[in-house]
Design an enzyme around this catalytic site. Structure first.
Site, PDB file in Angstrom:
ATOM      1  N   LEU A 142      -6.376  -8.155  -9.285  1.00 22.03           N
ATOM      2  CA  LEU A 142      -7.505  -7.411  -9.193  1.00 22.03           C
ATOM      3  C   LEU A 142      -8.216  -7.631  -7.788  1.00 22.03           C
ATOM      4  CD1 LEU A 142      -8.988  -7.457 -12.891  1.00 22.03           C
ATOM      5  CD2 LEU A 142      -7.534  -5.663 -11.703  1.00 22.03           C
TER       6      LEU A 142
ATOM      7  N   TYR B 256       2.074  -4.244   7.794  1.00 24.22           N
ATOM      8  CA  TYR B 256       2.468  -4.061   6.343  1.00 24.22           C
ATOM      9  C   TYR B 256       3.814  -3.765   6.053  1.00 24.22           C
ATOM     10  CZ  TYR B 256       3.341  -0.640   2.386  1.00 24.22           C
ATOM     11  OH  TYR B 256       3.943  -0.234   1.316  1.00 24.22           O
TER      12      TYR B 256
ATOM     13  N   ASP C 182       9.454   3.140   2.219  1.00 23.58           N
ATOM     14  CA  ASP C 182      10.423   3.902   3.386  1.00 23.58           C
ATOM     15  C   ASP C 182      10.076   3.385   4.749  1.00 23.58           C
ATOM     16  OD1 ASP C 182       8.055   5.134   3.419  1.00 23.58           O
ATOM     17  OD2 ASP C 182       9.234   7.506   3.497  1.00 23.58           O
ATOM     18  N   GLU C 183       8.778   2.748   4.590  1.00 24.97           N
ATOM     19  CA  GLU C 183       8.179   2.350   6.165  1.00 24.97           C
ATOM     20  C   GLU C 183       9.143   1.179   6.670  1.00 24.97           C
ATOM     21  OE1 GLU C 183       3.999   2.188   6.365  1.00 24.97           O
ATOM     22  OE2 GLU C 183       4.019   3.719   4.478  1.00 24.97           O
TER      23      GLU C 183
ATOM     24  N   LYS D 134       6.662  -5.853   4.034  1.00 23.72           N
ATOM     25  CA  LYS D 134       7.403  -5.441   2.848  1.00 23.72           C
ATOM     26  C   LYS D 134       8.902  -5.855   3.196  1.00 23.72           C
ATOM     27  CE  LYS D 134       6.494  -3.536  -0.444  1.00 23.72           C
ATOM     28  NZ  LYS D 134       6.239  -3.850  -1.730  1.00 23.72           N
TER      29      LYS D 134
HETATM   30  P1  NAD Z   1      -2.095  -0.558  -4.565  1.00 29.54           P
HETATM   31  O1  NAD Z   1      -2.683  -1.341  -3.208  1.00 29.54           O
HETATM   32  O2  NAD Z   1      -2.831   0.654  -4.923  1.00 29.54           O
HETATM   33  O3  NAD Z   1      -1.982  -1.658  -5.860  1.00 29.54           O
HETATM   34  C1  NAD Z   1      -1.576  -2.873  -5.697  1.00 29.54           C
HETATM   35  C2  NAD Z   1      -1.854  -3.690  -6.717  1.00 29.54           C
HETATM   36  O4  NAD Z   1      -1.482  -5.096  -6.615  1.00 29.54           O
HETATM   37  C3  NAD Z   1      -3.430  -3.715  -6.952  1.00 29.54           C
HETATM   38  O5  NAD Z   1      -3.890  -3.520  -8.402  1.00 29.54           O
HETATM   39  C4  NAD Z   1      -3.605  -5.384  -6.572  1.00 29.54           C
HETATM   40  O6  NAD Z   1      -5.044  -6.006  -7.165  1.00 29.54           O
HETATM   41  C5  NAD Z   1      -2.578  -6.039  -6.854  1.00 29.54           C
HETATM   42  N1  NAD Z   1      -2.172  -7.132  -6.256  1.00 29.54           N
HETATM   43  C6  NAD Z   1      -2.369  -7.531  -4.704  1.00 29.54           C
HETATM   44  N2  NAD Z   1      -2.130  -8.752  -4.506  1.00 29.54           N
HETATM   45  C7  NAD Z   1      -1.763  -9.344  -5.594  1.00 29.54           C
HETATM   46  C8  NAD Z   1      -1.336 -10.505  -5.719  1.00 29.54           C
HETATM   47  N3  NAD Z   1      -1.001 -11.659  -4.839  1.00 29.54           N
HETATM   48  N4  NAD Z   1      -0.951 -11.067  -7.248  1.00 29.54           N
HETATM   49  C9  NAD Z   1      -0.995  -9.948  -7.942  1.00 29.54           C
HETATM   50  N5  NAD Z   1      -1.619  -8.752  -8.126  1.00 29.54           N
HETATM   51  C10 NAD Z   1      -1.681  -8.399  -6.662  1.00 29.54           C
HETATM   52  O7  NAD Z   1      -0.607  -0.275  -4.161  1.00 29.54           O
HETATM   53  P2  NAD Z   1       0.157   0.774  -4.580  1.00 29.54           P
HETATM   54  O8  NAD Z   1       0.057   2.135  -4.108  1.00 29.54           O
HETATM   55  O9  NAD Z   1       0.116   1.237  -6.122  1.00 29.54           O
HETATM   56  O10 NAD Z   1       1.871   0.492  -4.351  1.00 29.54           O
HETATM   57  C11 NAD Z   1       2.419  -0.549  -5.171  1.00 29.54           C
HETATM   58  C12 NAD Z   1       3.746  -0.820  -4.796  1.00 29.54           C
HETATM   59  O11 NAD Z   1       4.432   0.309  -4.404  1.00 29.54           O
HETATM   60  C13 NAD Z   1       3.448  -1.807  -3.422  1.00 29.54           C
HETATM   61  O12 NAD Z   1       4.346  -2.825  -3.403  1.00 29.54           O
HETATM   62  C14 NAD Z   1       3.881  -0.741  -2.141  1.00 29.54           C
HETATM   63  O13 NAD Z   1       4.260  -1.419  -0.933  1.00 29.54           O
HETATM   64  C15 NAD Z   1       4.756   0.108  -2.871  1.00 29.54           C
HETATM   65  N6  NAD Z   1       4.910   1.527  -2.410  1.00 29.54           N
HETATM   66  C16 NAD Z   1       3.846   2.379  -2.262  1.00 29.54           C
HETATM   67  C17 NAD Z   1       3.744   3.647  -1.767  1.00 29.54           C
HETATM   68  C18 NAD Z   1       2.521   4.594  -1.884  1.00 29.54           C
HETATM   69  O14 NAD Z   1       2.872   5.631  -1.155  1.00 29.54           O
HETATM   70  N7  NAD Z   1       1.373   3.943  -2.397  1.00 29.54           N
HETATM   71  C19 NAD Z   1       5.267   4.247  -1.472  1.00 29.54           C
HETATM   72  C20 NAD Z   1       6.236   3.529  -1.405  1.00 29.54           C
HETATM   73  C21 NAD Z   1       6.213   2.262  -1.858  1.00 29.54           C
HETATM   74  P1  TYD Z   2      -1.508   6.764   4.757  1.00 29.21           P
HETATM   75  O1  TYD Z   2      -2.014   7.612   3.508  1.00 29.21           O
HETATM   76  O2  TYD Z   2      -2.502   5.337   5.136  1.00 29.21           O
HETATM   77  O3  TYD Z   2      -0.121   6.303   4.288  1.00 29.21           O
HETATM   78  P2  TYD Z   2       1.026   5.705   5.298  1.00 29.21           P
HETATM   79  O4  TYD Z   2       0.327   5.105   6.534  1.00 29.21           O
HETATM   80  O5  TYD Z   2       1.564   4.407   4.483  1.00 29.21           O
HETATM   81  O6  TYD Z   2       1.999   6.645   5.716  1.00 29.21           O
HETATM   82  O7  TYD Z   2      -1.686   7.963   5.837  1.00 29.21           O
HETATM   83  C1  TYD Z   2      -0.819   8.840   5.898  1.00 29.21           C
HETATM   84  C2  TYD Z   2      -0.695   9.615   6.925  1.00 29.21           C
HETATM   85  O8  TYD Z   2      -2.101  10.111   7.312  1.00 29.21           O
HETATM   86  C3  TYD Z   2      -0.391   8.661   8.217  1.00 29.21           C
HETATM   87  O9  TYD Z   2       0.375   9.383   9.303  1.00 29.21           O
HETATM   88  C4  TYD Z   2      -1.758   8.180   8.841  1.00 29.21           C
HETATM   89  C5  TYD Z   2      -2.592   9.427   8.510  1.00 29.21           C
HETATM   90  N1  TYD Z   2      -4.258   9.398   8.273  1.00 29.21           N
HETATM   91  C6  TYD Z   2      -4.925  10.102   9.085  1.00 29.21           C
HETATM   92  O10 TYD Z   2      -4.715  11.056   9.800  1.00 29.21           O
HETATM   93  N2  TYD Z   2      -6.251  10.113   8.917  1.00 29.21           N
HETATM   94  C7  TYD Z   2      -6.753   9.374   7.919  1.00 29.21           C
HETATM   95  O11 TYD Z   2      -7.924   8.994   7.690  1.00 29.21           O
HETATM   96  C8  TYD Z   2      -5.795   8.355   7.113  1.00 29.21           C
HETATM   97  C9  TYD Z   2      -6.161   7.376   6.008  1.00 29.21           C
HETATM   98  C10 TYD Z   2      -4.478   8.670   7.365  1.00 29.21           C
END
Ligand code: NAD
Ligand code: TYD
Length: 349
Positions: free
Chosen positions: A33, A156, A131-132, A160
């Protein structure tokens, strides 16, 4: 029984809700959390006998060992992470701690538990990655495949990438049955409004500026979160241990185009009283340092080997998402107080 980590975050909470809607297998959700974890996402299942919440850290080895002993999971799905690139630029430490050290400790605790199992081959450790880790693409480069070289560019993505390598090594060295998914940018319900799509919807409705980094021509490959959840279920069910699967939506869009689409849908569904378009709120701001230009996923492996394809198009998914934010103003209000406001002031000062 499955153990989900980070299940109170954006993707994890969508995953748990979908899991319990599609099968009866119980879930334990371990989440620290942080600012990104929100139990309101899971309010609809909090009294469901198939669901257990445990407040804790993936780096807490004793707690994890205790959970394994008590619940005997057949699989772990590791969503827990620090996930926001901009935050990793301001303060990378938490990313190293959770994404690298935390994943390492979780792997160690898992290895000890897994070694004690009678049917070790049936166990799965599914690691959710991004994918990053592959770095950035030029305009005409082929999309990332499972054999693209890792070249992470932000704290980040580097953290990962490190966790992905550890997961891989635990398979290669110890035989732990791991699976890794590398997914493109998700969007949909319960997305914290620090990321582009929910931030733009929220700011638009609040009458604030819509910040576009640099020229807005950076490309992301957008996937509706429920499609990511179905891909994870499929990989858990049928993926081959030791393999990685790229997950994407075949939806490459420039950021500025995404913001234009959001403004147009909002103009239709929530028109401004003065008749002006939300596009007028678009503001170009200083670019993100080291900003990756383009991500694109080649998702043929998961399609050919496991028969998975996304259901939503960008048009259908983005419309559902805007509607969700309009219908869930209370949720947005809940997550945009306190520390959220401090972050926004710092980031967009
Ligand atoms: P998010 O930041 O919304 O959620 C992360 C969750 O992990 C939160 O509930 C946080 O409380 C919990 N957390 C953080 N540190 C913790 C710890 N040490 N122990 C236990 N819980 C912990 O992230 P998300 O967008 O839901 O992403 C989830 C996963 O998917 C991540 O591993 C992220 O790298 C990966 N991912 C996200 C995206 C995206 O577009 N959001 C795309 C590809 C992969
Ligand atoms: P984001 O949602 O932070 O995801 P990621 O960086 O993991 O791809 O950003 C998506 C794209 O949008 C990224 O190219 C950065 C851009 N961006 C803006 O242009 N303005 C914003 O305020 C934010 C948060 C992101």
């Amino acid at each position: 029984m499955i153990l989900v980590t980070g299940g109170a975050g954006f993707i994890g909470s969508n995953f748990i809700l979908d899991w319990l809607a599609t099968c009866d297998e119980p879930v334990v959700n371990l989440d620290a959390l942080t600012y990104a974890g929100n139990l309101h996402n899971l309010a609809s299942i909090k009294d469901d006998p198939r669901y257990t919440f445990v407040h804790g850290d993936i780096g807490d080895t004793a707690l994890i060992a205790d959970l394994f002993g008590k619940h005997q999971p057949r699989a772990i799905i590791n969503f827990a992470a620090e996930s926001h690139v901009d935050r990793s630029i301001h303060g990378p430490e938490d990313f190293i701690q959770t994404n690298i050290v935390g994943t390492f400790r979780l792997l160690e605790a898992t290895r000890a538990y897994w070694s004690s199992l009678v049917d070790r081959a049936a166990f799965r450790f599914l690691h959710i990655s991004t994918d990053e880790v592959f770095g950035t693409l030029g305009a005409t480069d082929p999309a990332f495949s499972e054999i693209t070289q890792y070249q992470p560019n932000s704290p980040y993505s580097a953290s990962k990438a490190a966790s992905d390598h550890l997961v891989r090594a635990y398979h290669h060295t110890y035989g732990l049955p791991v699976l890794t998914t590398n997914c493109s940018n998700n969007y949909g319900p319960y997305h914290f409004p620090e990321k582009l799509i929910p931030l733009v919807i929220h700011n638009a409705l609040e009458g604030r500026s819509l910040p576009i980094y640099g020229d807005g021509q950076q490309i992301r490959d957008w996937l509706y979160v429920k499609d990511h959840c179905s891909a994870i279920r499929r990989v858990l069910e049928a993926g081959t241990p030791g393999e990685t699967y790229n997950v994407g939506g075949w939806n490459e869009r420039a950021n500025l185009d995404v913001v234009h689409v959001l403004c147009d849908i909002l103009d239709e569904l929530a028109p401004k009283s003065d008749g002006a378009s939300y596009r007028k709120q678009i503001t170009f701001v200083t670019d993100r340092p080291g900003h990756d230009r383009r991500y694109a996923i080649d998702a043929r492996k998961i399609e050919v080997e496991l028969g998975w394809r996304p259901v939503e198009t960008f048009e259908s998914g983005i419309r559902k998402t805007v509607r969700w934010y309009l219908d869930n103003a209370e949720w947005v209000r809940g997550v945009t107080s306190g520390s959220y406001r401090n972050w926004v002031e710092k980031q967009y000062a």
